[in-house]
Design an enzyme around this catalytic site. Structure first.
Site, PDB file in Angstrom:
ATOM      1  N   ARG A 283       0.867  -1.174   0.000  1.00  0.00           N
ATOM      2  CA  ARG A 283       0.000   0.000   0.000  1.00  0.00           C
ATOM      3  C   ARG A 283       0.909   1.230   0.000  1.00  0.00           C
ATOM      4  NH1 ARG A 283      -4.894  -0.621   4.232  1.00  0.00           N
ATOM      5  NH2 ARG A 283      -3.234  -0.655   5.786  1.00  0.00           N
ATOM      6  N   ASN A 308       6.580  -5.988   4.381  1.00  0.00           N
ATOM      7  CA  ASN A 308       6.124  -7.369   4.529  1.00  0.00           C
ATOM      8  C   ASN A 308       5.816  -8.038   3.194  1.00  0.00           C
ATOM      9  OD1 ASN A 308       6.180  -8.766   6.914  1.00  0.00           O
ATOM     10  ND2 ASN A 308       3.976  -8.697   7.258  1.00  0.00           N
ATOM     11  N   ASN A 334       6.116 -12.992   4.571  1.00  0.00           N
ATOM     12  CA  ASN A 334       5.012 -12.143   4.992  1.00  0.00           C
ATOM     13  C   ASN A 334       4.455 -12.682   6.302  1.00  0.00           C
ATOM     14  OD1 ASN A 334       2.795 -10.478   5.227  1.00  0.00           O
ATOM     15  ND2 ASN A 334       1.568 -11.587   3.716  1.00  0.00           N
ATOM     16  N   ARG A 339       6.346  -7.561  12.947  1.00  0.00           N
ATOM     17  CA  ARG A 339       6.131  -6.283  13.633  1.00  0.00           C
ATOM     18  C   ARG A 339       6.903  -6.215  14.950  1.00  0.00           C
ATOM     19  NH1 ARG A 339       1.626  -2.805  13.823  1.00  0.00           N
ATOM     20  NH2 ARG A 339       0.328  -4.271  12.641  1.00  0.00           N
ATOM     21  N   ASP A 355       0.201   1.105  12.568  1.00  0.00           N
ATOM     22  CA  ASP A 355      -0.186   0.616  11.251  1.00  0.00           C
ATOM     23  C   ASP A 355       0.040   1.698  10.203  1.00  0.00           C
ATOM     24  OD1 ASP A 355      -0.923  -1.844  12.217  1.00  0.00           O
ATOM     25  OD2 ASP A 355      -3.047  -1.334  12.423  1.00  0.00           O
ATOM     26  N   ASP A 357      -2.003   2.631   8.076  1.00  0.00           N
ATOM     27  CA  ASP A 357      -3.218   3.403   7.831  1.00  0.00           C
ATOM     28  C   ASP A 357      -3.714   4.112   9.083  1.00  0.00           C
ATOM     29  OD1 ASP A 357      -3.987   1.189   9.229  1.00  0.00           O
ATOM     30  OD2 ASP A 357      -5.691   0.671   7.955  1.00  0.00           O
ATOM     31  N   GLU A 443      -1.687 -10.990  16.133  1.00  0.00           N
ATOM     32  CA  GLU A 443      -0.391 -10.682  16.740  1.00  0.00           C
ATOM     33  C   GLU A 443      -0.535  -9.667  17.864  1.00  0.00           C
ATOM     34  OE1 GLU A 443      -0.858  -7.136  14.232  1.00  0.00           O
ATOM     35  OE2 GLU A 443      -1.484  -9.227  14.132  1.00  0.00           O
ATOM     36  N   ASP A 444      -1.501  -8.751  17.759  1.00  0.00           N
ATOM     37  CA  ASP A 444      -1.705  -7.772  18.811  1.00  0.00           C
ATOM     38  C   ASP A 444      -2.280  -8.430  20.069  1.00  0.00           C
ATOM     39  OD1 ASP A 444      -4.000  -8.420  17.489  1.00  0.00           O
ATOM     40  OD2 ASP A 444      -4.673  -6.368  17.130  1.00  0.00           O
ATOM     41  N   ARG A 487     -10.218 -14.196  15.643  1.00  0.00           N
ATOM     42  CA  ARG A 487      -9.728 -13.656  16.912  1.00  0.00           C
ATOM     43  C   ARG A 487     -10.367 -14.366  18.100  1.00  0.00           C
ATOM     44  NH1 ARG A 487      -6.776  -9.078  15.644  1.00  0.00           N
ATOM     45  NH2 ARG A 487      -7.007  -7.874  17.541  1.00  0.00           N
TER      46      ARG A 487
END
Length: 530
Positions: A283, A308, A334, A339, A355, A357, A443-444, A487
């Protein structure tokens, strides 16, 4: 009068050799473990010889209890448990003098369920970390000797950066709305070049005094933070002002209004910066806009862009010149785990994971940095989430609705200590990282599990102005319905790996009372705790 079940065996099958004043081990190890698995407490009787502070039999009983999550009850306060000078055994075991044996049942009954659960978890942690394998035992022994003789540990592995060459274009512009920092333009001089955190200057001057204070200030297991600056030991006739200006007598000098504290950016470290770690995947336009918004951000050391994508950036892509280094890292695959790799290009203790964005104002970032400096062992960030128990399905759920409670702060916009990057990449169970790669998600959540497990504290949410996501950006993965189902699965799987739910609820939020309000320079700005 109580319905407590107590197992007392008067016959010993296959007794093991023991000392004359020691209670012998009976039966096979597997049989003893089966009994301990259904027990809340396990009795460990110290040798009758008062001059004998440890024995093989007592050690075996202690380790078997820890292994299965039973609380050891050590009868005999003259005994010395392993590494007692480093491990706070009172958090995992009950130690009672032998003359008080008649009070033992009363003492055990006085423990609450929460206390027993915490002790069982701590005991299991001690077993897994220090005693479970020959490698752990050897590492524990070497670490204790190294600490005693003040020999620094070997540097931990860092991930080498394989930088992608890129060329900078024109000087990045500054959005007036983003760069309007109000009264937060204080602290280090903005024109100074980037500088590393103090930890890089004192790796070989870490002393046993620091070790002692770190262990005694930490709230639980695995808390030795060698990279975290500690407060100085002060003489009794002086106090330390938060501005970093030095020592002043108690009876004189300035202070009290908070201005000196504000001028030091908060916290007790006068000079400190942070590193932005930004994950991106194909992006380019969104990434360039996000990088340009960082132009003029105070206290920023550098930006590490984790590329990534297997495809390199476009050859004609012009990167914004923000006046600070932008390091573009080529990754092997990837993976969202990239992170949290401890990149060697990160030379600060503070990492702002963001991030590509995310859309945060400069004053929001600076305020979050101030809060993190006073809670360096926590995740401090903007978007909060929480977990909930599904009664119908008897499982955990991930919830992103706005609520008064939270138990997670998403790392799409959050500060954390680089120490946790090492733990996430090298210490956390590999099964968790594998699931993150399988789902390309969670991952968060994994980082929040890790930090809460280590500190036994919830994260801290700071208030943002509802500008977290950028308008007009391409749709993210989190907008897909399957994102939330994955999640849910991640949370339940992580609970199985840890053996319990480490996340903790909180209703604590931090905001500035006078957010973006202009004040005269001699006035102070305070915190509001909601």
């Amino acid at each position: 009068i109580h319905l407590d079940q107590v197992l007392v065996e008067f016959t010993c099958k296959n007794p093991r050799p023991s000392l004359p004043t020691e209670w012998a081990l009976c039966g096979e190890r597997e049989d003893r473990l089966e009994v301990l698995k259904v027990s809340t407490f396990g009795l460990v009787i110290a040798p009758g010889d008062g001059q004998l502070v440890a024995s093989a039999g007592c050690g075996m009983r202690l380790f078997e209890a820890l292994e299965v999550g039973t609380i050891p009850v050590v009868l005999g306060d003259h005994s010395r448990l392993p590494y007692h000078q480093f491990i706070r055994w009172s958090e995992a075991a009950i130690i009672v003098p032998k003359p008080r044996v008649t009070e033992l049942h009363f003492l055990l009954r006085s423990l609450s369920d929460n206390d027993m659960l915490a002790m069982r978890r701590q005991g299991r942690f001690l077993w897994e970390t220090y005693f479970s394998t020959s490698e752990n035992v050897l590492n524990t022994l070497l670490a204790s000797i190294r600490t005693s003789i003040q020999v620094p540990a070997a540097p931990i592995k860092e991930e080498p950066v394989h930088e992608i060459p890129h060329k900078a274009g024109k000087l990045a512009g500054t959005d007036a709305n983003l760069a309007d920092n109000g009264d937060l333009d204080l602290g280090p001089v903005e024109t100074e070049p980037p500088y590393a955190s103090p930890r890089f200057l004192r790796n070989f001057t870490y002393t046993a005094a620091d070790t002692y204070r770190a262990w005694n200030q930490a709230p639980g297991p695995f808390h030795l933070f060698p990279h975290t600056p500690l407060d100085p030991v002060l003489p009794s006739e002086a106090k330390f002002l938060g501005s970093g200006t030095g020592f002043r007598p108690i009876g004189g000098g300035t202070g009290g209004s908070g201005k000196e504290f504000q001028a030091a950016l908060g916290g007790n470290v006068p000079r400190e910066q942070f590193t932005v770690v930004m994950l991106t995947y194909e992006r380019e336009e969104v990434l360039m806009n996000s990088l340009e918004r960082l132009n003029g951000l105070p206290y920023l050391n550098k930006v590490v862009v984790v590329w990534n994508s297997p495809k390199p950036p476009s050859d004609d892509l012009l990167w914004p010149d923000i006046g600070l280094p932008i390091v573009v890292v080529r990754t092997e695959k990837n993976s969202l785990n990239n992170r949290f790799l401890p990149w060697d290009a990160v030379e600060t203790e503070a990492i702002l994971s963001i991030d590509d964005d995310a859309h945060l104002r400069h004053d929001e970032i600076m305020f979050g940095f101030r809060v993190w400096r006073e809670a360096r062992d926590r995740i401090v960030g903007f978007p909060g989430r929480y977990h909930a128990w599904d009664v119908n399905h008897q499982s955990w759920l991930y919830n992103s609705n706005y609520s008064c409670e939270l138990s997670m702060v998403l790392t799409g916009a959050a500060f954390f200590h680089k120490y946790y990057a090492y733990l996430y990449s090298y210490v956390m169970p590999q099964a968790i990282r594998d699931m993150v790669d399988e789902y390309i998600n969670c991952e968060d959540i994994a980082m929040n599990f890790l930090v809460s497990h280590i500190t036994r504290k919830p994260p801290i949410k700071v208030t943002s102005r509802w500008t977290f996501r950028c308008p007009g950006c391409p749709q993210a993965l989190s907008h897909d319905d399957s994102h939330f189902h994955e999640r849910h699965k991640c949370i339940n799987f992580f609970v199985k790996v840890y053996g319990y739910m480490p996340l903790l609820y909180t209703q604590f939020r931090v905001d500035s009372v006078l957010f973006k309000t202009r004040l005269p320079h001699d006035k102070t700005k305070c915190f509001k705790f909601i």
